[in-house]
Design a protein around this motif. Structure first.
Motif, PDB file in Angstrom:
ATOM      1  N   UNK A 174       0.909  -1.208  -0.048  1.00  0.00           N
ATOM      2  CA  UNK A 174       0.176  -0.033  -0.063  1.00  0.00           C
ATOM      3  C   UNK A 174       0.794   1.154  -0.057  1.00  0.00           C
ATOM      4  N   UNK A 175       2.024   1.209   0.642  1.00  0.00           N
ATOM      5  CA  UNK A 175       2.830   2.304   0.427  1.00  0.00           C
ATOM      6  C   UNK A 175       3.633   2.611  -0.858  1.00  0.00           C
TER       7      UNK A 175
ATOM      8  N   UNK B 167       1.860   1.812  -3.853  1.00  0.00           N
ATOM      9  CA  UNK B 167       0.770   1.896  -5.048  1.00  0.00           C
ATOM     10  C   UNK B 167       0.941   3.078  -6.130  1.00  0.00           C
ATOM     11  N   UNK B 168       1.465   4.275  -5.376  1.00  0.00           N
ATOM     12  CA  UNK B 168       1.495   5.431  -6.410  1.00  0.00           C
ATOM     13  C   UNK B 168       2.623   5.222  -7.487  1.00  0.00           C
TER      14      UNK B 168
ATOM     15  N   UNK C 103       0.037   3.633 -10.308  1.00  0.00           N
ATOM     16  CA  UNK C 103      -1.048   4.434 -10.386  1.00  0.00           C
ATOM     17  C   UNK C 103      -1.928   4.078 -11.449  1.00  0.00           C
TER      18      UNK C 103
ATOM     19  N   UNK D 203      -2.340   1.380 -13.355  1.00  0.00           N
ATOM     20  CA  UNK D 203      -2.878   0.037 -13.426  1.00  0.00           C
ATOM     21  C   UNK D 203      -4.219  -0.155 -12.646  1.00  0.00           C
TER      22      UNK D 203
ATOM     23  N   UNK E 177      -3.854  -2.102  -9.262  1.00  0.00           N
ATOM     24  CA  UNK E 177      -3.453  -1.104  -8.151  1.00  0.00           C
ATOM     25  C   UNK E 177      -4.601  -0.500  -7.420  1.00  0.00           C
ATOM     26  N   UNK E 178      -5.534  -0.176  -8.518  1.00  0.00           N
ATOM     27  CA  UNK E 178      -6.857   0.572  -7.861  1.00  0.00           C
ATOM     28  C   UNK E 178      -7.977  -0.582  -7.079  1.00  0.00           C
TER      29      UNK E 178
ATOM     30  N   UNK F  21      -5.943  -1.190  -3.995  1.00  0.00           N
ATOM     31  CA  UNK F  21      -6.228   0.040  -2.977  1.00  0.00           C
ATOM     32  C   UNK F  21      -7.450   0.056  -2.250  1.00  0.00           C
TER      33      UNK F  21
END
Lengths: 223, 259
Positions: free
Chosen positions: A60-61, A63-64, A67, A69, A72-73, A76
């Motif tokens: 989670x740290x 994921x940016x 962004x 993909x 990833x969403x 998240x």
């Protein structure tokens, strides 16, 4: 050039409309190409990172970095919902793995919602490509028919039907169909290509959702 | 949404700019190509009518000629209107024959013996004979022409051209047959229907009476429709007399029947 300038007002309007269709559809093609390209490449990199990581908070740290993909969403959203369930219980994240079935259902719902929103995002503007592909030839054909009508009217007025009189009018009219096809063919090809790519991404999202829920459930069973 | 929002680029502005640039480039390239390409030369087109080319011998005809439809037959050769050739002046030693001067050569009379007055009379006589022969030929030609015209095609003497001929029954049958071909319909095997028609002096159908029914409703409707269709084109009967006729309608056609 002479063909374009010599065309009638209706044919010119048709040509302008087709030009707008072409410009917008090419803009969408370029945008979608880069969007889907980034989504694919960042999804691959995210999956590598995901399977290498041991903890959700570590993923989670980062994921940016991925962004664009859709996976990833999904992660998240799923992780956020999972965290919410755990915080709602007032326990630590570790104990969240032993939460009841209602919490997992919440995570599953949030993953489904994220999948739907990502599909909507990926398919955005594609309807314009489909519309361009299906209507541009007809708009061009309309311009051609109108141009030929005008040309024949002119031939009737001059009273001559030689090739020198008939050919320029027909050529002016036919350019509308040509531009209609020029606008439609790339739009149809791009639409089919993007549809295929998006279908692949949807399958990847479904697989990831299942894997995510499996991980959560395995942890529950292990505790 | 419980998750932390991700930073993504969503704008299409760059794509629009790229697309516009691409289109402008293509348009300019095409314009450049068009300005450098040579304009097409418009050459005059010549057409040769191969079908109606003149033939070497007019008697052999044109290939496009279709029997008697293309041109009427040439008129019969006219009698020669050119003045008959005058006889040559009698030569010395030739005998002049007074009775048949135009055919027999002159023999046994001296030309010096014939006076100028006699010669002029003889010439006038010959001219009169020639003219009479030409008139006879013209009369014969006109009589022949009249005989050809009087072959019956021109109609009955005194006819106005707006009435049917004497065989009005056949005429009505023909009209009915044409209409019946378009309307015929039947549901039985051998339908037969007898209808009596009354046509007034102006050629309008006054009444139609079914003498004998066929029993086939479909067939009867088609017959009555055919009669209605045909009656729109009837011409007045000959002599503007009231006409009554009986017709037998069958699947195969129409037969007249005496009333």
């Amino acid at each position: 050039m002479a063909l374009l300038l010599g065309a009638g007002i209706i044919v010119k309007l048709v040509l302008i409309l087709l030009l707008i269709f072409s410009v917008v559809s090419w803009a969408i093609i370029l945008f979608k190409f880069f969007q889907i390209y980034r989504a694919n490449s960042e999804s691959d990199r995210f999956m590598d990172f995901f399977w290498k990581s041991k903890r959700f908070d570590a993923i989670a740290s980062q994921v940016d970095r991925f962004a664009n993909s859709p996976l990833t969403v999904l992660f998240n959203e799923g992780y956020g919902e999972l965290k919410k369930v755990v915080e709602g219980d007032g326990t630590s994240e570790k104990s969240a793995m032993s939460t009841d079935l209602g919490g997992i259902e919440n995570v599953s719902r949030s993953l489904r919602r994220a999948t739907n929103s990502e599909i909507t995002r990926l398919e955005k503007y594609l309807t314009f490509l489909a519309t361009t592909g299906s209507t541009s030839p007809f708009i061009g054909l309309f311009g051609t028919v109108w141009g030929i009508m005008t040309a024949f009217e002119g031939i009737g007025k001059t009273g001559s039907a030689s090739l020198a009189v008939v050919a320029p009018g027909i050529a002016e009219a036919l350019i509308a169909t040509a531009i209609g096809l020029v606008a439609a063919i790339p739009a149809v090809m791009a639409y089919n290509h993007f549809q295929h790519k998006i279908r692949v991404l949807i399958n990847e999202m479904d697989s990831f959702s299942t894997e995510f829920l499996n991980i959560v459930q395995r942890n529950i069973a292990g505790k | 949404m419980s998750a932390r929002p991700l930073k993504r680029d969503t704008g299409m502005g760059v794509s629009f700019i790229f697309s516009t640039v691409i289109h402008l480039t293509v348009f300019l390239l095409l314009a450049l190509y068009g300005s450098h390409s040579k304009p097409l030369k418009v050459t005059e087109t010549y057409y040769v009518d191969v079908v109606n080319l003149p033939v070497a011998s007019p008697r052999s005809g044109s290939p496009s000629q279709k029997g008697n439809d293309s041109e009427p037959a040439p008129p019969p050769p006219k009698a020669s209107e050119a003045p008959m050739a005058l006889p040559a002046k009698p030569k010395a030693g030739a005998k002049v024959q007074i009775t048949k001067p135009q055919t027999t050569p002159l023999k046994g009379k001296e030309p010096a013996a014939e006076s100028a007055t006699e010669f002029a009379e003889r010439m006038a006589k010959l001219e009169r004979q020639t003219e009479a022969r030409q008139q006879e030929a013209r009369m014969a030609s006109l009589q022949e022409k009249n005989r050809n015209l009087g072959s019956g095609r021109a109609g009955m003497p005194g006819a106005s051209g707006k009435e049917a001929g004497s065989d009005y029954m056949a005429y009505v049958q023909s009209r009915l047959k044409d209409a019946f071909q378009k309307t015929i319909s039947h549901s039985s095997q051998k339908p037969e229907m007898t209808v009596r028609l009354f046509i007034d002096t102006e050629g309008k159908l006054a009444r139609k009476k079914i003498d004998r029914s066929s029993g086939d409703r479909t067939f009867e409707i088609s017959v009555l429709r055919a009669i209605d269709v045909a009656s729109e084109h009837f011409t007045p009967p000959p002599g503007h007399k009231f006409f009554e006729g009986v017709f037998v309608f069958r699947r195969e056609g129409i037969l007249p029947n005496k009333p």
